[in-house]
Design an enzyme around this catalytic site. Structure first.
Site, mmCIF file in Angstrom:
data_model
loop_
_atom_site.group_PDB
_atom_site.id
_atom_site.type_symbol
_atom_site.label_atom_id
_atom_site.label_comp_id
_atom_site.label_asym_id
_atom_site.label_seq_id
_atom_site.Cartn_x
_atom_site.Cartn_y
_atom_site.Cartn_z
ATOM 1 N N CYS A 94 -3.805 -9.591 -8.254
ATOM 2 C CA CYS A 94 -2.506 -10.263 -8.095
ATOM 3 C C CYS A 94 -2.710 -11.784 -7.962
ATOM 4 N N CYS A 124 12.678 -9.179 -5.638
ATOM 5 C CA CYS A 124 13.324 -7.980 -5.074
ATOM 6 C C CYS A 124 14.753 -8.325 -4.634
ATOM 7 N N CYS A 184 10.787 -4.907 -9.232
ATOM 8 C CA CYS A 184 9.461 -5.406 -8.830
ATOM 9 C C CYS A 184 8.376 -5.012 -9.827
ATOM 10 N N CYS A 236 7.007 -10.351 -7.706
ATOM 11 C CA CYS A 236 7.709 -9.131 -7.261
ATOM 12 C C CYS A 236 8.384 -9.360 -5.912
ATOM 13 N N CYS A 260 15.108 1.784 -9.014
ATOM 14 C CA CYS A 260 15.092 0.343 -9.280
ATOM 15 C C CYS A 260 13.731 -0.010 -9.870
ATOM 16 N N ASP A 268 3.495 13.804 -6.806
ATOM 17 C CA ASP A 268 4.561 13.249 -5.971
ATOM 18 C C ASP A 268 4.881 14.075 -4.729
HETATM 19 C C1 B12 Z 1 7.733 7.813 -0.253
HETATM 20 C C2 B12 Z 1 7.623 7.313 -1.663
HETATM 21 C C3 B12 Z 1 8.534 6.327 -2.058
HETATM 22 C C4 B12 Z 1 9.423 5.590 -1.070
HETATM 23 C C5 B12 Z 1 8.566 4.554 -0.303
HETATM 24 C C6 B12 Z 1 7.756 3.652 -1.273
HETATM 25 C C7 B12 Z 1 6.559 2.975 -0.683
HETATM 26 N N1 B12 Z 1 6.260 1.799 -1.223
HETATM 27 O O1 B12 Z 1 5.895 3.476 0.217
HETATM 28 C C8 B12 Z 1 10.513 4.996 -2.014
HETATM 29 C C9 B12 Z 1 11.663 5.995 -2.110
HETATM 30 C C10 B12 Z 1 11.082 3.646 -1.605
HETATM 31 C C11 B12 Z 1 9.760 4.981 -3.326
HETATM 32 C C12 B12 Z 1 10.078 4.135 -4.368
HETATM 33 C C13 B12 Z 1 9.417 4.109 -5.584
HETATM 34 N N2 B12 Z 1 8.475 4.984 -5.988
HETATM 35 CO CO1 B12 Z 1 7.644 6.306 -4.834
HETATM 36 N N3 B12 Z 1 6.628 7.509 -3.807
HETATM 37 C C14 B12 Z 1 6.667 7.831 -2.546
HETATM 38 C C15 B12 Z 1 5.553 8.844 -2.223
HETATM 39 C C16 B12 Z 1 6.181 10.258 -2.157
HETATM 40 C C17 B12 Z 1 4.783 8.558 -0.928
HETATM 41 C C18 B12 Z 1 4.344 7.083 -0.788
HETATM 42 C C19 B12 Z 1 3.912 6.763 0.625
HETATM 43 O O2 B12 Z 1 3.203 7.533 1.259
HETATM 44 N N4 B12 Z 1 4.344 5.625 1.145
HETATM 45 C C20 B12 Z 1 3.930 5.129 2.429
HETATM 46 C C21 B12 Z 1 2.925 3.989 2.150
HETATM 47 C C22 B12 Z 1 2.546 3.329 3.479
HETATM 48 O O3 B12 Z 1 1.788 4.630 1.604
HETATM 49 P P1 B12 Z 1 1.213 4.274 0.132
HETATM 50 O O4 B12 Z 1 2.304 3.866 -0.747
HETATM 51 O O5 B12 Z 1 0.350 5.411 -0.314
HETATM 52 O O6 B12 Z 1 0.351 3.027 0.498
HETATM 53 C C23 B12 Z 1 -0.991 3.133 0.941
HETATM 54 C C24 B12 Z 1 -1.780 2.039 0.279
HETATM 55 O O7 B12 Z 1 -0.943 0.918 0.036
HETATM 56 C C25 B12 Z 1 -2.827 1.773 1.334
HETATM 57 N N5 B12 Z 1 -3.211 0.375 1.429
HETATM 58 C C26 B12 Z 1 -2.671 -0.553 2.192
HETATM 59 N N6 B12 Z 1 -3.333 -1.703 2.018
HETATM 60 C C27 B12 Z 1 -4.298 -1.453 1.105
HETATM 61 C C28 B12 Z 1 -5.249 -2.272 0.563
HETATM 62 C C29 B12 Z 1 -6.151 -1.735 -0.369
HETATM 63 C C30 B12 Z 1 -7.195 -2.614 -0.927
HETATM 64 C C31 B12 Z 1 -6.065 -0.373 -0.730
HETATM 65 C C32 B12 Z 1 -7.006 0.222 -1.714
HETATM 66 C C33 B12 Z 1 -5.074 0.434 -0.173
HETATM 67 C C34 B12 Z 1 -4.216 -0.134 0.733
HETATM 68 O O8 B12 Z 1 -2.351 2.154 2.602
HETATM 69 C C35 B12 Z 1 -1.128 2.814 2.436
HETATM 70 C C36 B12 Z 1 -1.220 4.043 3.353
HETATM 71 O O9 B12 Z 1 -2.314 4.873 3.015
HETATM 72 C C37 B12 Z 1 4.603 8.660 -3.470
HETATM 73 C C38 B12 Z 1 3.828 9.920 -3.895
HETATM 74 C C39 B12 Z 1 2.652 10.179 -2.980
HETATM 75 N N7 B12 Z 1 2.511 11.393 -2.566
HETATM 76 O O10 B12 Z 1 1.890 9.271 -2.665
HETATM 77 C C40 B12 Z 1 5.589 8.171 -4.569
HETATM 78 C C41 B12 Z 1 5.066 7.144 -5.577
HETATM 79 C C42 B12 Z 1 4.309 6.093 -4.803
HETATM 80 N N8 B12 Z 1 6.283 6.545 -6.094
HETATM 81 C C43 B12 Z 1 6.220 6.204 -7.333
HETATM 82 C C44 B12 Z 1 7.233 5.498 -8.035
HETATM 83 C C45 B12 Z 1 7.140 5.504 -9.560
HETATM 84 C C46 B12 Z 1 8.256 4.839 -7.336
HETATM 85 C C47 B12 Z 1 9.285 3.837 -7.911
HETATM 86 C C48 B12 Z 1 8.743 2.915 -8.987
HETATM 87 C C49 B12 Z 1 10.498 4.635 -8.450
HETATM 88 C C50 B12 Z 1 11.645 3.785 -8.987
HETATM 89 N N9 B12 Z 1 11.527 3.136 -10.129
HETATM 90 O O11 B12 Z 1 12.694 3.744 -8.417
HETATM 91 C C51 B12 Z 1 9.691 3.062 -6.617
HETATM 92 C C52 B12 Z 1 8.782 1.854 -6.369
HETATM 93 C C53 B12 Z 1 9.012 1.133 -5.081
HETATM 94 C C54 B12 Z 1 7.749 0.384 -4.607
HETATM 95 N N10 B12 Z 1 7.621 -0.881 -4.963
HETATM 96 O O12 B12 Z 1 6.893 0.997 -3.929
HETATM 97 C C55 B12 Z 1 4.864 6.573 -7.950
HETATM 98 C C56 B12 Z 1 4.003 5.306 -8.098
HETATM 99 C C57 B12 Z 1 3.124 5.283 -9.334
HETATM 100 C C58 B12 Z 1 2.256 4.039 -9.375
HETATM 101 N N11 B12 Z 1 1.776 3.725 -10.566
HETATM 102 O O13 B12 Z 1 2.006 3.377 -8.388
HETATM 103 C C59 B12 Z 1 4.325 7.619 -6.879
HETATM 104 C C60 B12 Z 1 2.811 7.620 -6.701
HETATM 105 C C61 B12 Z 1 4.810 9.015 -7.355
HETATM 106 C C62 B12 Z 1 3.986 9.537 -8.533
HETATM 107 N N12 B12 Z 1 3.313 10.656 -8.384
HETATM 108 O O14 B12 Z 1 3.901 8.977 -9.601
HETATM 109 N N13 B12 Z 1 8.710 5.850 -3.320
HETATM 110 S S1 SF4 Z 2 4.300 -9.358 -9.706
HETATM 111 FE FE1 SF4 Z 2 3.533 -8.631 -7.739
HETATM 112 S S2 SF4 Z 2 2.252 -6.861 -8.224
HETATM 113 FE FE2 SF4 Z 2 2.509 -8.035 -10.133
HETATM 114 S S3 SF4 Z 2 0.751 -9.439 -10.197
HETATM 115 FE FE3 SF4 Z 2 2.455 -10.542 -9.239
HETATM 116 S S4 SF4 Z 2 2.108 -10.195 -7.041
HETATM 117 FE FE4 SF4 Z 2 0.895 -8.650 -8.109
HETATM 118 S S1 SF4 Z 3 12.159 -1.000 -6.251
HETATM 119 FE FE1 SF4 Z 3 13.701 -2.659 -6.280
HETATM 120 S S2 SF4 Z 3 14.556 -2.722 -4.212
HETATM 121 FE FE2 SF4 Z 3 12.664 -1.504 -4.122
HETATM 122 S S3 SF4 Z 3 11.111 -2.986 -3.566
HETATM 123 FE FE3 SF4 Z 3 11.092 -2.925 -5.810
HETATM 124 S S4 SF4 Z 3 12.519 -4.565 -6.397
HETATM 125 FE FE4 SF4 Z 3 12.865 -4.164 -4.220
#
Ligand code: B12
Ligand code: SF4
Ligand code: SF4
Length: 328
Positions: free
Chosen positions: A200, A210, A256, A206, A253, A145
């Protein structure tokens, strides 16, 4: 011996090392493990667009870390692969059940147990030690993380699942209630094939469920509207809109993920003793009680729980928002 023989020998060593490492990882308590080649992030453009749109809100560290996220091999000079782990934390229910409904507020599953950084981090260190034992002299660096590692992307590259429309890494055998942990290394390990496909399909549960409509498009989250961001990462006071967005959620939360059919069908309860739910956290689900705690009492009770991230002031802010929502 020809150069071809030498190369074949190297590959065989890398492959048998990977097999042994994975066996050890599962014995250490990880739920799944894979190896990803460290290539330039193929989705770096998505990250750049996401940051430029302002979706990161006050998480300015994501801007600072972007160059390394675009090219994760830069994090550890000479690193060739990422050993990526999943740890299942699903507790078998969406309800911790510690207090009567009505007085309780909701807390994301991952926070019911001990701070996962303290559980997964030491396990990753043990995994890194195993890498160094199997490949003497190898350099290793562990991340869970905290750090500039594109964890979901690497997990997909390591063959562990696909990134769903909710942005979660979904393991087809277990769903998405998993922590991702990574060890970067320069050891020669045989990489797995990236996970192929997106399961998906036409589902969009999801996106529709939300509570704050935080998804601007499938797989694109405006974190500023996400309750997890508001209650955990957001610093300072809520605006009136933010206050009303929090609803019943005191911390994080899960909506989703709760609605995802892959979790409904395949999530299984963790039996990991280090991830057992903590009564201290479940009991705090009473926002009125939390609101009454001063900083000292808060630190004594929650100093080593996930609530420490927003801290006493952040948790009182969250509790006040939940109580206001109830009074409406
Ligand atoms: C910042 C962060 C958050 C932020 C932003 C979330 C977000 N969606 O970006 C906030 C605070 C909102 C958050 C919330 C949560 N988080 Co968070 N978060 C992070 C963190 C530190 C960085 C994520 C990041 O860089 N986001 C910016 C986006 C743009 O980057 P990305 O998510 O990596 O997405 C990439 C891919 O989607 C890719 N991509 C885009 N299109 C495509 C298409 C294909 C085919 C592929 C392969 C890739 C791809 O491009 C993006 C950029 O490289 C990571 C840990 C880490 N170091 O990665 C944990 C992490 C993602 N979080 C985690 C968790 C558990 C959560 C929550 C469930 C916590 C909760 N219950 O409240 C929620 C879920 C919200 C959600 N639906 O995403 C876990 C996810 C585990 C998993 N199985 O996925 C992580 C990995 C932490 C961990 N080590 O376990 N989080
Ligand atoms: S709830 Fe969202 S992440 Fe899960 S299968 Fe449906 S579209 Fe994909
Ligand atoms: S964690 Fe909750 S508020 Fe955030 S995207 Fe998922 S459903 Fe929406």
């Amino acid at each position: 011996m020809t150069a071809k023989d030498v190369e074949q020998g190297r590959r065989a060593t890398a492959s048998s090392r990977s097999v042994e490492l994975k066996r050890r990882a599962l014995a250490m308590g990880f739920t799944a493990v894979g190896v990803a080649n460290l290539e330039k992030n193929a989705h770096a453009a998505e990250l750049d667009r996401w940051l430029a749109a302002g979706y990161a809100g006050t998480m300015t560290y994501l801007h600072r870390q972007a160059p390394k996220r675009r090219d994760p091999a830069r994090i550890l000079p000479g690193a060739r692969v990422a050993v990526v782990t999943l740890t299942n934390y699903w507790h078998g229910s969406t309800d911790p059940g510690a207090m009567p409904r009505g007085s309780r507020a909701r807390i994301a599953q991952y926070a019911w147990s001990a701070d996962y950084h303290a559980v997964v981090g030491p396990r990753l260190e043990r995994l890194a030690a195993a890498i160094r034992e199997l490949a003497p002299g190898a350099a290793t660096k562990c991340y869970v993380d905290a750090g500039p590692v594109p964890e979901r992307e690497l997990a997909q590259q390591a063959g562990l699942g696909w990134i769903g429309k909710n942005m979660m890494l979904i393991d087809p055998a277990r769903g998405s209630f998993t922590f991702i942990g990574v060890v970067l290394t320069d050891a020669a390990l045989a990489p797995d094939l990236p996970f192929d496909g997106d399961r998906c399909g036409t589902c969009r549960r999801c996106l529709d469920a939300c509570p704050t409509q935080a998804f601007v498009a499938p797989g694109e989250l405006d974190a500023r509207r996400c309750i997890a961001y508001l209650t955990i990462e957001r610093r300072g006071a809520f605006t009136p809109t933010e206050r009303s967005q929090v609803g019943e959620w005191l911390f994080g939360c899960d909506v989703c993920q709760d609605v995802c059919p892959w979790n409904e069908k395949f999530a299984t309860s963790t039996r990991d003793p280090e991830l057992a739910p903590q009564p201290a956290v479940s009991a705090a689900a009473d926002p009125a009680e939390l609101l009454a705690l001063d900083d000292t009492a808060f630190t004594a009770r929650y100093g080593d729980t996930p609530f420490a991230r927003p801290g006493a002031a952040g948790m009182r802010r969250n509790a006040a928002a939940v109580l206001e929502h109830r009074a409406e």
